[in-house]
Scaffold this motif. Structure first.
Motif, short mmCIF file in Angstrom:
data_model
loop_
_atom_site.label_atom_id
_atom_site.label_comp_id
_atom_site.label_asym_id
_atom_site.label_seq_id
_atom_site.Cartn_x
_atom_site.Cartn_y
_atom_site.Cartn_z
N ASN A 31 0.85 -1.19 0.00
CA ASN A 31 0.00 0.00 0.00
C ASN A 31 0.88 1.25 0.00
O ASN A 31 1.57 1.52 0.97
CB ASN A 31 -0.90 -0.02 1.24
CG ASN A 31 -1.76 1.22 1.36
OD1 ASN A 31 -1.81 2.05 0.45
ND2 ASN A 31 -2.45 1.34 2.49
N GLU A 32 0.85 1.96 -1.11
CA GLU A 32 1.69 3.16 -1.24
C GLU A 32 1.12 4.35 -0.48
O GLU A 32 1.75 5.39 -0.38
CB GLU A 32 1.85 3.54 -2.72
CG GLU A 32 2.71 2.58 -3.53
CD GLU A 32 4.14 2.50 -3.02
OE1 GLU A 32 4.73 3.56 -2.70
OE2 GLU A 32 4.67 1.38 -2.91
N ARG A 33 -0.10 4.17 0.05
CA ARG A 33 -0.77 5.31 0.69
C ARG A 33 -0.87 5.16 2.21
O ARG A 33 -1.82 5.59 2.83
CB ARG A 33 -2.17 5.50 0.06
CG ARG A 33 -2.07 5.83 -1.44
CD ARG A 33 -3.43 5.94 -2.09
NE ARG A 33 -4.24 7.01 -1.54
CZ ARG A 33 -4.13 8.29 -1.87
NH1 ARG A 33 -3.23 8.66 -2.76
NH2 ARG A 33 -4.90 9.20 -1.31
N SER A 114 2.62 -3.63 12.19
CA SER A 114 1.72 -4.60 11.55
C SER A 114 2.24 -6.01 11.81
O SER A 114 3.40 -6.20 12.16
CB SER A 114 1.64 -4.34 10.05
OG SER A 114 2.71 -5.00 9.40
N ASN A 115 1.38 -6.99 11.59
CA ASN A 115 1.79 -8.38 11.80
C ASN A 115 2.81 -8.86 10.78
O ASN A 115 3.48 -9.85 11.01
CB ASN A 115 0.55 -9.31 11.79
CG ASN A 115 -0.16 -9.28 10.45
OD1 ASN A 115 -0.35 -8.22 9.87
ND2 ASN A 115 -0.55 -10.42 9.95
N VAL A 116 2.93 -8.14 9.65
CA VAL A 116 3.92 -8.56 8.66
C VAL A 116 5.26 -7.82 8.82
O VAL A 116 6.23 -8.14 8.15
CB VAL A 116 3.40 -8.41 7.20
CG1 VAL A 116 2.23 -9.33 6.95
CG2 VAL A 116 3.04 -6.96 6.88
N GLU A 136 -7.80 -6.13 13.00
CA GLU A 136 -7.73 -6.72 11.67
C GLU A 136 -8.04 -5.67 10.60
O GLU A 136 -9.08 -5.02 10.65
CB GLU A 136 -8.73 -7.88 11.59
CG GLU A 136 -8.47 -8.75 10.39
CD GLU A 136 -9.23 -10.06 10.46
OE1 GLU A 136 -8.96 -10.85 11.38
OE2 GLU A 136 -10.08 -10.27 9.60
N MET A 137 -7.11 -5.48 9.67
CA MET A 137 -7.33 -4.54 8.57
C MET A 137 -7.92 -5.28 7.37
O MET A 137 -8.88 -4.84 6.76
CB MET A 137 -6.02 -3.87 8.16
CG MET A 137 -5.25 -3.23 9.31
SD MET A 137 -6.28 -2.24 10.39
CE MET A 137 -6.66 -0.87 9.31
N THR A 138 -7.28 -6.39 7.02
CA THR A 138 -7.79 -7.30 5.99
C THR A 138 -7.53 -8.70 6.57
O THR A 138 -6.87 -8.80 7.60
CB THR A 138 -6.99 -7.16 4.66
OG1 THR A 138 -5.65 -7.64 4.89
CG2 THR A 138 -6.95 -5.75 4.15
N PRO A 139 -8.03 -9.77 5.94
CA PRO A 139 -7.77 -11.10 6.52
C PRO A 139 -6.28 -11.38 6.71
O PRO A 139 -5.90 -12.10 7.62
CB PRO A 139 -8.39 -12.05 5.50
CG PRO A 139 -9.48 -11.24 4.87
CD PRO A 139 -8.95 -9.82 4.81
N GLU A 140 -5.42 -10.77 5.89
CA GLU A 140 -3.99 -11.05 6.01
C GLU A 140 -3.25 -10.02 6.88
O GLU A 140 -2.16 -10.27 7.33
CB GLU A 140 -3.28 -11.06 4.64
CG GLU A 140 -3.74 -12.12 3.67
CD GLU A 140 -5.01 -11.71 2.94
OE1 GLU A 140 -5.17 -10.50 2.67
OE2 GLU A 140 -5.86 -12.57 2.68
N LEU A 141 -3.84 -8.83 7.01
CA LEU A 141 -3.10 -7.72 7.61
C LEU A 141 -3.74 -7.23 8.91
O LEU A 141 -4.93 -6.91 8.95
CB LEU A 141 -3.04 -6.56 6.60
CG LEU A 141 -2.16 -5.39 7.00
CD1 LEU A 141 -0.71 -5.82 7.09
CD2 LEU A 141 -2.31 -4.25 6.00
N LYS A 142 -2.92 -7.20 9.95
CA LYS A 142 -3.42 -6.72 11.25
C LYS A 142 -2.49 -5.65 11.79
O LYS A 142 -1.28 -5.70 11.55
CB LYS A 142 -3.40 -7.87 12.26
CG LYS A 142 -4.36 -8.96 11.99
CD LYS A 142 -4.21 -10.03 13.05
CE LYS A 142 -4.87 -11.31 12.59
NZ LYS A 142 -4.05 -12.49 12.74
N PHE A 143 -3.05 -4.71 12.54
CA PHE A 143 -2.22 -3.84 13.36
C PHE A 143 -1.97 -4.57 14.67
O PHE A 143 -2.91 -5.12 15.26
CB PHE A 143 -2.94 -2.52 13.67
CG PHE A 143 -2.88 -1.52 12.55
CD1 PHE A 143 -1.73 -1.39 11.78
CD2 PHE A 143 -3.95 -0.68 12.28
CE1 PHE A 143 -1.67 -0.46 10.75
CE2 PHE A 143 -3.89 0.25 11.25
CZ PHE A 143 -2.75 0.35 10.48
#
Ligand SMILES: CC(C)(COP(=O)(O)OP(=O)(O)OC[C@H]1O[C@@H](n2cnc3c(N)ncnc32)[C@H](O)[C@@H]1OP(=O)(O)O)[C@@H](O)C(=O)NCCC(=O)NCCS
Length: 154
Positions: A31-33, A114-116, A136-143
Motif C-alpha cells: 500500500n503506497e498510501r 503490523s503483523n507482517v 484486523e485490517m484485511t484477513p492477512e493484515l493486522k495492526f
C-alpha cells in the motif's frame, strides 16, 4: 551519533526522511498510501506542537533518524520511529526508542506496527514490548498494538 530534541527548522528534513524510510513498509504492506507517506508538513508541525520529536544526528550533523511521541494520561504513545535506509541495522532505531522513553518517562509506553513487519516486532519485543491488542485490517493484515509497563520501584 547524538540524539537531540528536533527544532522547528528540522521538520522538513524529518518529513523527507520519513518518506524515504517508510517506503519499505509501504512495499511490505502492498500500500503506497500508508499514513506516514501521506503526512504533510502541516500535519507534522501539529504533532510537533502536541508532543515530542527527537532526531538522531551523525558526526557531520546530518539527521539520520527520528521518533516522536505524545503523552495521554499515564501512557506515552510512540510513533514514526525511522532511520535512513542506508543507516539501518546499526542500533540507531533501538537507541531512538530508548531515548524517547527516557525523555518522557511514563508508567506505560505504547506503539503499534503490523503483523507482517517482523523486523519491527522483533525490535520492540527485544526492548520489552508485549502484544496486547490486534486490529484486523484485511484477513492477512493486522495492526499489532504493543505495550511496555515501567517497573515500579516502591
Ligand atoms: C524500524 C527501524 C526504525 C529500525 O531502525 P534500525 O536502526 O535499523 O534498528 P536497529 O539497528 O536498532 O535494529 C535493527 C536490527 O539491527 C540489529 N542491531 C542493533 N544494534 C546493532 C549494531 N550495533 N550493529 C549491528 N546490528 C545491530 C538489531 O539487533 C536488529 O536486528 P534484528 O532485527 O535481527 O533483531 C527502521 O528499520 C526503519 O526506519 N524502518 C522503516 C520505518 C518503520 O517501519 N518504522 C517503524 C514503524 S512501526
Amino acid at each position: 551519533m547524538r540524539i537531540l530534541k528536533a527544532q522547528p527548522e528540522d521538520l522538513g528534513i524529518i518529513l523527507a526522511l520519513q518518506y524515504r524510510a517508510f517506503r519499505s513498509e509501504a512495499r511490505l504492506l502492498g500500500n503506497e498510501r500508508i499514513p506516514p507517506l501521506m503526512q504533510t508538513l502541516k500535519d507534522l508541525e501539529k504533532e510537533y506542537r502536541e508532543g515530542i520529536v527527537l532526531k538522531a544526528v551523525d558526526e557531520v550533523g546530518v539527521i539520520i533518524g527520528s521518533v516522536r511521541a505524545r503523552e495521554k494520561g499515564d501512557t506515552l504513545h510512540i510513533a514514526k520511529l525511522m532511520v535512513l535506509p542506508e543507516r539501518q541495522g546499526r542500533g540507531i532505531g533501538t537507541q531512538l526508542l530508548v531515548a524517547v522513553e527516557k525523555a518522557c518517562p511514563k508508567p506505560r509506553y505504547e506503539l503499534f506496527t503490523s503483523n507482517v513487519s517482523l523486523k519491527n516486532l522483533k525490535l520492540y519485543e527485544g526492548l520489552g514490548y508485549v502484544r496486547f491488542k490486534e486490529e484486523e485490517m484485511t484477513p492477512e493484515l493486522k495492526f499489532v498494538y504493543m505495550e511496555k509497563k515501567a517497573r515500579v520501584f516502591a
